[in-house]
Motif scaffolding. Structure first.
Motif, PDB file in Angstrom:
ATOM      1  N   GLU A   1       0.662 -11.046  -8.926  1.00  0.00           N
ATOM      2  CA  GLU A   1       0.077 -12.215  -9.586  1.00  0.00           C
ATOM      3  C   GLU A   1       1.026 -13.412  -9.590  1.00  0.00           C
ATOM      4  OE1 GLU A   1      -3.246 -10.507 -12.725  1.00  0.00           O
ATOM      5  OE2 GLU A   1      -1.248 -11.014 -13.460  1.00  0.00           O
ATOM      6  N   ILE A   2       2.293 -13.141  -9.882  1.00  0.00           N
ATOM      7  CA  ILE A   2       3.240 -14.255  -9.969  1.00  0.00           C
ATOM      8  C   ILE A   2       3.448 -14.922  -8.612  1.00  0.00           C
ATOM      9  CG2 ILE A   2       5.592 -14.969 -10.623  1.00  0.00           C
ATOM     10  CD1 ILE A   2       5.668 -12.537 -12.490  1.00  0.00           C
ATOM     11  N   ILE A   3       3.524 -14.107  -7.567  1.00  0.00           N
ATOM     12  CA  ILE A   3       3.860 -14.680  -6.257  1.00  0.00           C
ATOM     13  C   ILE A   3       2.592 -15.196  -5.539  1.00  0.00           C
ATOM     14  CG2 ILE A   3       3.727 -12.603  -4.785  1.00  0.00           C
ATOM     15  CD1 ILE A   3       6.682 -15.082  -4.799  1.00  0.00           C
ATOM     16  N   ALA A   4       1.410 -14.802  -5.991  1.00  0.00           N
ATOM     17  CA  ALA A   4       0.151 -15.225  -5.348  1.00  0.00           C
ATOM     18  C   ALA A   4       0.092 -16.759  -5.271  1.00  0.00           C
ATOM     19  CB  ALA A   4      -1.052 -14.704  -6.139  1.00  0.00           C
ATOM     20  N   PRO A   5      -0.520 -17.353  -4.259  1.00  0.00           N
ATOM     21  CA  PRO A   5      -1.260 -16.715  -3.171  1.00  0.00           C
ATOM     22  C   PRO A   5      -0.371 -16.171  -2.050  1.00  0.00           C
ATOM     23  CG  PRO A   5      -1.263 -19.069  -2.857  1.00  0.00           C
ATOM     24  CD  PRO A   5      -0.478 -18.804  -4.117  1.00  0.00           C
ATOM     25  N   ASP A   6       0.943 -16.254  -2.202  1.00  0.00           N
ATOM     26  CA  ASP A   6       1.809 -15.728  -1.150  1.00  0.00           C
ATOM     27  C   ASP A   6       1.926 -14.214  -1.297  1.00  0.00           C
ATOM     28  OD1 ASP A   6       2.499 -18.257   0.042  1.00  0.00           O
ATOM     29  OD2 ASP A   6       3.540 -18.667  -1.838  1.00  0.00           O
ATOM     30  N   PRO A   7       2.253 -13.530  -0.204  1.00  0.00           N
ATOM     31  CA  PRO A   7       2.230 -12.072  -0.258  1.00  0.00           C
ATOM     32  C   PRO A   7       3.508 -11.418  -0.800  1.00  0.00           C
ATOM     33  CG  PRO A   7       2.661 -12.801   1.971  1.00  0.00           C
ATOM     34  CD  PRO A   7       2.485 -14.042   1.146  1.00  0.00           C
ATOM     35  N   VAL A   8       3.367 -10.201  -1.295  1.00  0.00           N
ATOM     36  CA  VAL A   8       4.514  -9.373  -1.613  1.00  0.00           C
ATOM     37  C   VAL A   8       4.382  -8.105  -0.766  1.00  0.00           C
ATOM     38  CG1 VAL A   8       3.264  -8.495  -3.655  1.00  0.00           C
ATOM     39  CG2 VAL A   8       5.680  -7.963  -3.360  1.00  0.00           C
ATOM     40  N   THR A   9       5.475  -7.736  -0.095  1.00  0.00           N
ATOM     41  CA  THR A   9       5.489  -6.517   0.692  1.00  0.00           C
ATOM     42  C   THR A   9       6.148  -5.428  -0.142  1.00  0.00           C
ATOM     43  OG1 THR A   9       5.673  -7.811   2.714  1.00  0.00           O
ATOM     44  CG2 THR A   9       6.246  -5.477   2.860  1.00  0.00           C
ATOM     45  N   ILE A  10       5.363  -4.452  -0.555  1.00  0.00           N
ATOM     46  CA  ILE A  10       5.892  -3.390  -1.406  1.00  0.00           C
ATOM     47  C   ILE A  10       6.309  -2.202  -0.534  1.00  0.00           C
ATOM     48  CG2 ILE A  10       5.421  -1.833  -3.338  1.00  0.00           C
ATOM     49  CD1 ILE A  10       3.377  -3.824  -4.366  1.00  0.00           C
ATOM     50  N   ARG A  11       7.572  -1.859  -0.617  1.00  0.00           N
ATOM     51  CA  ARG A  11       8.059  -0.717   0.161  1.00  0.00           C
ATOM     52  C   ARG A  11       7.891   0.544  -0.669  1.00  0.00           C
ATOM     53  NH1 ARG A  11      14.265  -0.611   1.698  1.00  0.00           N
ATOM     54  NH2 ARG A  11      14.418  -0.058  -0.509  1.00  0.00           N
ATOM     55  N   THR A  12       7.297   1.569  -0.100  1.00  0.00           N
ATOM     56  CA  THR A  12       7.129   2.821  -0.846  1.00  0.00           C
ATOM     57  C   THR A  12       8.498   3.470  -1.038  1.00  0.00           C
ATOM     58  OG1 THR A  12       6.684   4.079   1.156  1.00  0.00           O
ATOM     59  CG2 THR A  12       4.765   3.157  -0.003  1.00  0.00           C
ATOM     60  N   LEU A  13       8.507   4.424  -1.961  1.00  0.00           N
ATOM     61  CA  LEU A  13       9.743   5.080  -2.392  1.00  0.00           C
ATOM     62  C   LEU A  13      10.728   5.355  -1.258  1.00  0.00           C
ATOM     63  CD1 LEU A  13      10.985   6.124  -4.950  1.00  0.00           C
ATOM     64  CD2 LEU A  13       9.786   8.288  -4.606  1.00  0.00           C
ATOM     65  N   ASP A  14      11.947   4.827  -1.400  1.00  0.00           N
ATOM     66  CA  ASP A  14      12.944   4.947  -0.336  1.00  0.00           C
ATOM     67  C   ASP A  14      14.203   5.647  -0.851  1.00  0.00           C
ATOM     68  OD1 ASP A  14      14.176   4.649   2.132  1.00  0.00           O
ATOM     69  OD2 ASP A  14      14.894   2.635   1.711  1.00  0.00           O
ATOM     70  N   THR A  15      13.998   6.812  -1.477  1.00  0.00           N
ATOM     71  CA  THR A  15      15.170   7.537  -1.930  1.00  0.00           C
ATOM     72  C   THR A  15      14.888   9.026  -1.851  1.00  0.00           C
ATOM     73  OG1 THR A  15      16.793   7.758  -3.703  1.00  0.00           O
ATOM     74  CG2 THR A  15      14.514   7.487  -4.369  1.00  0.00           C
ATOM     75  N   GLY A  16      15.846   9.825  -2.240  1.00  0.00           N
ATOM     76  CA  GLY A  16      15.663  11.267  -2.152  1.00  0.00           C
ATOM     77  C   GLY A  16      15.424  11.902  -3.498  1.00  0.00           C
ATOM     78  N   GLY A  17      15.003  13.161  -3.490  1.00  0.00           N
ATOM     79  CA  GLY A  17      14.701  13.872  -4.724  1.00  0.00           C
ATOM     80  C   GLY A  17      15.910  13.996  -5.638  1.00  0.00           C
ATOM     81  N   ASP A  18      17.094  13.971  -5.069  1.00  0.00           N
ATOM     82  CA  ASP A  18      18.315  14.114  -5.874  1.00  0.00           C
ATOM     83  C   ASP A  18      18.504  12.939  -6.827  1.00  0.00           C
ATOM     84  OD1 ASP A  18      18.604  12.607  -3.526  1.00  0.00           O
ATOM     85  OD2 ASP A  18      20.788  12.715  -3.661  1.00  0.00           O
ATOM     86  N   LYS A  19      17.895  11.786  -6.486  1.00  0.00           N
ATOM     87  CA  LYS A  19      18.075  10.590  -7.322  1.00  0.00           C
ATOM     88  C   LYS A  19      17.012  10.489  -8.413  1.00  0.00           C
ATOM     89  CE  LYS A  19      21.537   8.420  -5.292  1.00  0.00           C
ATOM     90  NZ  LYS A  19      21.269   7.944  -3.939  1.00  0.00           N
TER      91      LYS A  19
ATOM     92  N   MET B   1      24.595  18.028   3.565  1.00  0.00           N
ATOM     93  CA  MET B   1      25.876  17.547   4.071  1.00  0.00           C
ATOM     94  C   MET B   1      25.834  16.043   4.275  1.00  0.00           C
ATOM     95  SD  MET B   1      28.438  19.725   5.054  1.00  0.00           S
ATOM     96  CE  MET B   1      28.985  19.319   6.708  1.00  0.00           C
ATOM     97  N   ASN B   2      24.730  15.526   4.783  1.00  0.00           N
ATOM     98  CA  ASN B   2      24.576  14.103   5.067  1.00  0.00           C
ATOM     99  C   ASN B   2      23.323  13.563   4.406  1.00  0.00           C
ATOM    100  OD1 ASN B   2      26.804  13.822   6.997  1.00  0.00           O
ATOM    101  ND2 ASN B   2      25.575  15.204   8.229  1.00  0.00           N
ATOM    102  N   PRO B   3      23.430  13.137   3.151  1.00  0.00           N
ATOM    103  CA  PRO B   3      22.227  12.658   2.450  1.00  0.00           C
ATOM    104  C   PRO B   3      21.494  11.548   3.204  1.00  0.00           C
ATOM    105  CG  PRO B   3      24.154  12.643   1.002  1.00  0.00           C
ATOM    106  CD  PRO B   3      24.631  13.052   2.348  1.00  0.00           C
ATOM    107  N   ALA B   4      22.243  10.712   3.930  1.00  0.00           N
ATOM    108  CA  ALA B   4      21.600   9.614   4.663  1.00  0.00           C
ATOM    109  C   ALA B   4      20.678  10.162   5.746  1.00  0.00           C
ATOM    110  CB  ALA B   4      22.646   8.693   5.282  1.00  0.00           C
ATOM    111  N   LEU B   5      20.969  11.389   6.179  1.00  0.00           N
ATOM    112  CA  LEU B   5      20.133  12.006   7.209  1.00  0.00           C
ATOM    113  C   LEU B   5      19.250  13.085   6.600  1.00  0.00           C
ATOM    114  CD1 LEU B   5      22.882  12.536   9.976  1.00  0.00           C
ATOM    115  CD2 LEU B   5      21.478  10.523   9.560  1.00  0.00           C
TER     116      LEU B   5
END
Lengths: 90, 595
Positions: free
Chosen positions: B332-350, B362-366
């Protein structure tokens, strides 16, 4: 009268100095006593240090227990304060 | 932190908390810890006298703080809560009553009792998980220090009495101290103590005083009257600088002032090159509260809304209503311009509510994170997708999936999105049926598959931070290899080029949302690559817009062609710096054109 209510801390910084100070300040206006409970630990809601050390970052579920004659209006105002995220941002 | 001596000047590096460059004389303020004496009291009479002495000191402290609060300059009144919270700490039972009890019970002197109370509070604060709240112990220390100074009878007034134009050098400054500084005379301050989250830093910003903290040894190395250069942007402090250094900083100082006012003036203009080519400039945000400042800085839309916070901070999973409420407001605040919402970008550990045992990774990033985690936990994923869809009825919303490594994940994610849509249809809830769905390009395999992927999505957003990390096999957090992390590595430009080409062929939009987008030196390359939009931290926007407005697309394309002929990051960086020096000479003063 004793009232108990659950709240969820919604402002980004959680119960930091400014938010805790606002709770203490609000409490000063009432005769009733406020206690905050988190994970079974209960602290005095009129002590800024106790509120800080209860450690409530954003998203924490906190129970408020208010004891005294004017507990009802105190609870209502406390609810408003938390809902409005202590006046921080939107 | 580190001190290194070159000729006669000496350089210190601390944490910059308030921006601006200042050059001036050092004025040492003795705010070092008050020496504490420890005494046992022998008679009841002595004990009562001691209690009164502490009560007096607490009262004096209270009066001082109230005076400070009442005399705060108008422009920093909004920060008076800091002094108010100090007043509350002062009368808190854990501090005041506890100290008086100690005198009574243990027959010790006031200083010792205050010290013991402070120690006890410190121990409790150490247990606090949240870093920001834990650091509030600084405020308790400030209050205790003031009480101890009053007990010692030392003068508190030396700060207000400064009558020369100086840079204050102190072991530590309490927020209350900073408000007492004579602003007509003091041009900035530096301290041994403090940190990034100190309230003292907030006060300095509000007072527009350049300040550097956490220098550790400043009060040992600096003498009264020493000439100092304080750079509140980089955290550098130079003691007794050579003539040449002063001249250099003076030039930088002037350029910076000019530059600041010129970029602020143009931040609301479109990012249009000299030859009329427009590129969209958007903001990356993490909190709902940031939307408005994104606008203020000249952001045209929200190019990346990170959604992890609501999951990480809470002990329970956020509900569909909670997420919807948050996303709806942003839309609503940014309308009429768009907002791109990124879905959850983390792991279960967080995510506390999931409490997944992933310590064995061993490699959380992977590891199991982002889209992989969501596809494994479809219910959690679907709840988020329903919230995003519902928000799309209130503004312009786009969905973006992170960490896509190939087409299968896109198909699987889209299938779950389809389920979410059907559920909303059944519940007869409105949403934007034409909602755009895009993906992050941040894994090298997605770059290779870009042509295929482009046929299945509405837009690409290149996450350069992870792309560089995965492509160059560098863990940015690992200090042994962090220096090899290099946006100018020729492989990165080539990968972006490949993604842009794939997007062009399929006729979809392509943007960049990593740190490269906010790096002034990367701008000619990114323009030359022909991206549709750049999304960055809001604070970088005015500067980036300014750069875009001063170069031409024709030059950028040519530069990019030349860069493709170079084979090392070092050559590319050198080329860019030379070009920028020629195109926008004032950048040099900003400190950006050093390789």
């Amino acid at each position: 009268m004793e009232l108990i209510k659950e709240f969820r801390i919604g402002n980004n910084l959680g119960l930091h100095a400014r938010a805790a100070a606002k709770i203490v300040k609000l409490g000063n206006q009432y005769k009733s006593q406020l206690f905050l409970v988190k994970d079974g630990q209960e602290v005095d809601g009129s002590s800024i240090l106790s509120i800080l050390t209860l450690s409530c970052p954003k998203g924490t579920e906190v129970q408020a227990r208010i004891v005294g004659d004017d507990s009802e209006s105190f609870m209502e105002e406390l609810g408003n304060l938390i809902d409005q995220k202590f006046g921080e941002g939107k | 932190m580190k001190a290194c001596k070159s000729d006669s000047e000496m350089k210190l590096k601390g944490i910059a908390v308030s921006s601006g460059i200042i050059i001036g004389k050092a004025y040492l303020v003795d705010r070092s810890k008050v020496k504490i004496t420890y005494q046992y009291l022998v008679s009841q009479e002595q004990v009562s006298k001691e209690v009164k002495r502490l009560e007096d000191a607490i009262r004096t402290t209270r009066e001082q703080l109230i005076t400070i609060k009442n005399h705060m300059p108008e422009n920093i009144k909004t920060h008076s809560f800091i002094i108010e919270s100090h007043l509350m700490i002062l009368k808190d039972s854990m501090f005041a009553d506890a100290s008086i009890q100690r005198i009574l019970n243990e027959s010790i002197n006031s200083e010792w009792a205050v010290q013991k109370s402070l120690e006890e509070i410190r121990e409790i604060f150490k247990q606090i998980d949240d870093e920001y709240i834990r650091n509030r112990i600084e405020d308790v220390e400030n209050v205790a220090e003031r009480v101890l100074r009053n007990l010692s009878g030392e003068d508190q007034k030396d700060l207000a009495g400064i009558d020369q134009r100086v840079i204050v050098v102190a072991h530590d400054l309490a927020p209350a101290d900073t408000t007492e500084l004579n602003l007509e005379k003091v041009i900035g301050f530096i301290t041994d103590g403090g940190g990034r989250t100190s309230h003292t830093g907030i006060m300095a910003q509000a007072l527009k005083l350049p300040a550097v903290v956490a220098l550790e040894t400043a009060t040992d190395l600096i003498k009264n009257g020493d000439i100092l250069i304080v750079d509140g942007n980089t955290g550098e402090v130079i003691i007794n600088p050579l003539e040449g250094t002063i001249a250099g900083y003076k030039k930088r100082q002037i350029q910076q002032e000019k530059f600041k006012s010129s970029i602020a003036r143009t931040s609301h203009l479109p990012a249009e090159t000299l030859d009329g080519y427009r590129i969209a400039i958007k903001a990356n945000i993490e909190f709902l509260e940031e939307v408005e400042s994104a606008r203020e800085y000249g952001g045209e839309a929200i190019g990346l809304y990170r959604t992890e916070v609501l999951y990480i901070k809470s002990k329970t999973l956020p509900t569909e209503e909670e997420l919807f409420e948050d996303y709806r407001q942003v839309a609503e605040i940014i309308a009429p311009d768009p907002v791109t919402i990124r879905t959850l970008d983390t792991g279960g550990d967080k995510i506390a509510a999931v409490a997944m045992e992933t310590d064995d990774e061993m490699n959380p990033a992977l590891g199991l994170r982002a889209i992989r985690f969501c596809l494994k936990e479809p219910e959690i994923f679907k709840t988020q997708l329903r919230s995003i869809l519902r928000a799309s009825a209130y503004g312009k919303v786009q969905i973006m999936f992170p960490m896509i490594s190939g087409l299968q994940e896109v198909l699987d994610a889209r299938a779950i999105l389809e389920q979410a849509r059907q559920e909303l249809d059944t519940r007869q809830i409105a949403y934007d049926h034409d909602i755009k769905v895009g993906i992050m390009i941040e894994i090298p395999s997605a770059v290779s598959m870009a042509e295929v992927l482009a046929r299945h999505v509405d837009f690409f957003s290149i996450g350069t931070n992870d792309l560089i990390q995965y492509a160059l096999a560098i863990d940015r957090i690992n200090e042994h290899v962090a220096h090899i992390y290099e946006p100018f590595h020729p492989a990165i430009s080539r990968m972006i080029q490949q993604v842009v080409a794939a997007a062009r062929k399929a006729g979809i939009n392509v943007s960049i949302c990593g740190e490269m987008a906010g790096d002034p030196l990367c701008i000619p390359i990114l323009l030359g690559l022909g991206l549709d939009e750049l999304s960055m931290n809001a604070r970088s926007i005015p500067f980036i817009k300014k750069i875009i407005r001063e170069i031409s697309m024709k030059d950028a394309r040519l530069d990019f062609e030349n860069i493709l002929k170079l084979s090392t990051a070092k050559e590319i960086r050198g080329y860019i710096i030379n070009r920028m020096k020629a195109l926008i000479p004032e950048l040099e003063g900003k400190g950006y054109l050093y390789s």
